[in-house]
Structures are given as structure tokens and as C-alpha cells.
Design an enzyme around this catalytic site. Structure first.
Site, PDB file in Angstrom:
ATOM      1  N   TYR A   1       6.587 -44.764  11.146  1.00  0.00           N
ATOM      2  CA  TYR A   1       5.526 -44.351  11.942  1.00  0.00           C
ATOM      3  C   TYR A   1       4.496 -43.534  11.456  1.00  0.00           C
ATOM      4  CZ  TYR A   1       9.634 -45.734  15.336  1.00  0.00           C
ATOM      5  OH  TYR A   1      10.568 -46.328  15.590  1.00  0.00           O
TER       6      TYR A   1
ATOM      7  N   HIS B   1       4.288 -51.669  20.300  1.00  0.00           N
ATOM      8  CA  HIS B   1       5.383 -49.813  18.847  1.00  0.00           C
ATOM      9  C   HIS B   1       4.544 -50.510  18.243  1.00  0.00           C
ATOM     10  CE1 HIS B   1       8.330 -51.750  22.478  1.00  0.00           C
ATOM     11  NE2 HIS B   1       7.577 -52.293  22.075  1.00  0.00           N
TER      12      HIS B   1
HETATM   13  C1  DHK Z   1       8.572 -46.265  19.066  1.00  0.00           C
HETATM   14  C2  DHK Z   1      10.401 -46.082  19.436  1.00  0.00           C
HETATM   15  O1  DHK Z   1      10.532 -44.739  19.327  1.00  0.00           O
HETATM   16  C3  DHK Z   1      11.434 -46.648  18.832  1.00  0.00           C
HETATM   17  O2  DHK Z   1      12.181 -46.657  19.589  1.00  0.00           O
HETATM   18  C4  DHK Z   1      11.157 -48.160  19.483  1.00  0.00           C
HETATM   19  C5  DHK Z   1       8.493 -47.862  19.167  1.00  0.00           C
HETATM   20  C6  DHK Z   1       9.325 -48.335  18.718  1.00  0.00           C
HETATM   21  C7  DHK Z   1       7.704 -47.962  18.038  1.00  0.00           C
HETATM   22  O3  DHK Z   1       7.371 -49.170  16.799  1.00  0.00           O
HETATM   23  O4  DHK Z   1       6.763 -47.350  19.211  1.00  0.00           O
HETATM   24  O5  DHK Z   1      12.078 -49.237  18.697  1.00  0.00           O
END
Ligand code: DHK
Length: 143
Positions: A23, A98
Site C-alpha cells: 500500500y 483499490h
Molecule cells: C484494500 C484492502 O484493505 C484490501 O482488503 C483490498 C484494498 C485491497 C486496496 O488495494 O486498496 O483487498
């Protein structure tokens, strides 16, 4: 001018330290700033919750007052009939966002219920995907 709603699901409040290899290290507050810059003169609501019902209630507010929705449902993408049903009531454009490319991850992340009602889906652009989504939503609303 009607507002756009940016709605974020569970664990996104932990961005910055949450699995940075997936992330990144940007925080949700920094993402909010990206969204506000992209929104320009369009009024914008930015929310995050770890609770399904709170997200449903923000969708209800968007139904009554919103021009468009960007939603990162996070883990609720794959499980929440309640959020899906709420989104079905929204008449404006919905962009599902996402940060990661969910289709390159574990199979549990491959089938989003929200995608069945979203106008468009953005996945894998990282945090900058939020600005892309807001810009795309502004164009869709203009139409
Ligand atoms: C964020 C999450 O918390 C995951 O459960 C998803 C998503 C992906 C993201 O990539 O922002 O699967």
C-alpha cells in the site's frame, strides 16, 4: 453544487504503516489531501470507517445529497451485501478504487461484489489512483 463522496473501508486508517510493500507509505490524511486537490471547486466528503453500517449510512447520505462516489470498500468489497445493496440505490456514477491490483493478489481478493454495480473500477495505481478516480468522477458528473 452537489458533493462527491470518497468513502474508505476497514484498515485504511492504518495506511502509512500497513503492509507498505503493498500500500506504500502514504497516510490516509495525505490521500485526502490528494483528493481535495483533484476535486477542485467540487465540494467533497471524505470518510473512513472500520464498521460496515457506518459505510452504509454514508452511502445513504450520498443517495440524498451526492453527485458521485469513489469507494474503496477494502475488505468489505468481497463480503458486504449491505454495502452492495446501498450502492444499488445510488443513481450517480460510482468508481470503485483499490490501491493494489486485487487481481494479482490472493484469490480471496479477486471477486468484488461492489464491481457488479460500479461504473468503473481502478485497481493497482497505488494511492495516486484516488486522484485519478476523482478526476474521472468529475468528468462523469459533467456528462
Ligand atoms: C484494500 C484492502 O484493505 C484490501 O482488503 C483490498 C484494498 C485491497 C486496496 O488495494 O486498496 O483487498
Amino acid at each position: 453544487m452537489k458533493q462527491i463522496f470518497i468513502i474508505n473501508g476497514p484498515n485504511l486508517n492504518r495506511l502509512g504503516t500497513r503492509e507498505p510493500e503493498i500500500y506504500g507509505r502514504i497516510t490516509l490524511a495525505e490521500i485526502e489531501t490528494l483528493c481535495r486537490r483533484a476535486a477542485g471547486e467540487r465540494p467533497m466528503r471524505f470518510h473512513q470507517s472500520n464498521f460496515e453500517g457506518e459505510i452504509v449510512e454514508w452511502v445513504h447520505e450520498a443517495i440524498d445529497h451526492g453527485a458521485g462516489i469513489v469507494i474503496n470498500p477494502a475488505g468489505f468489497s468481497f463480503t458486504s451485501i449491505a454495502i452492495l445493496d446501498a450502492l444499488k440505490m445510488f443513481s450517480g456514477p460510482i468508481i470503485e478504487l483499490h490501491i493494489s491490483n486485487i487481481h494479482r493478489r490472493e484469490a480471496i481478493y479477486h471477486r468484488s461484489l461492489v464491481s457488479t454495480v460500479a461504473t468503473a473500477v481502478i485497481a493497482g495505481l497505488g494511492p495516486n489512483g484516488y486522484a485519478t478516480a476523482v478526476n474521472a468522477l468529475r468528468d462523469l458528473i459533467r456528462e
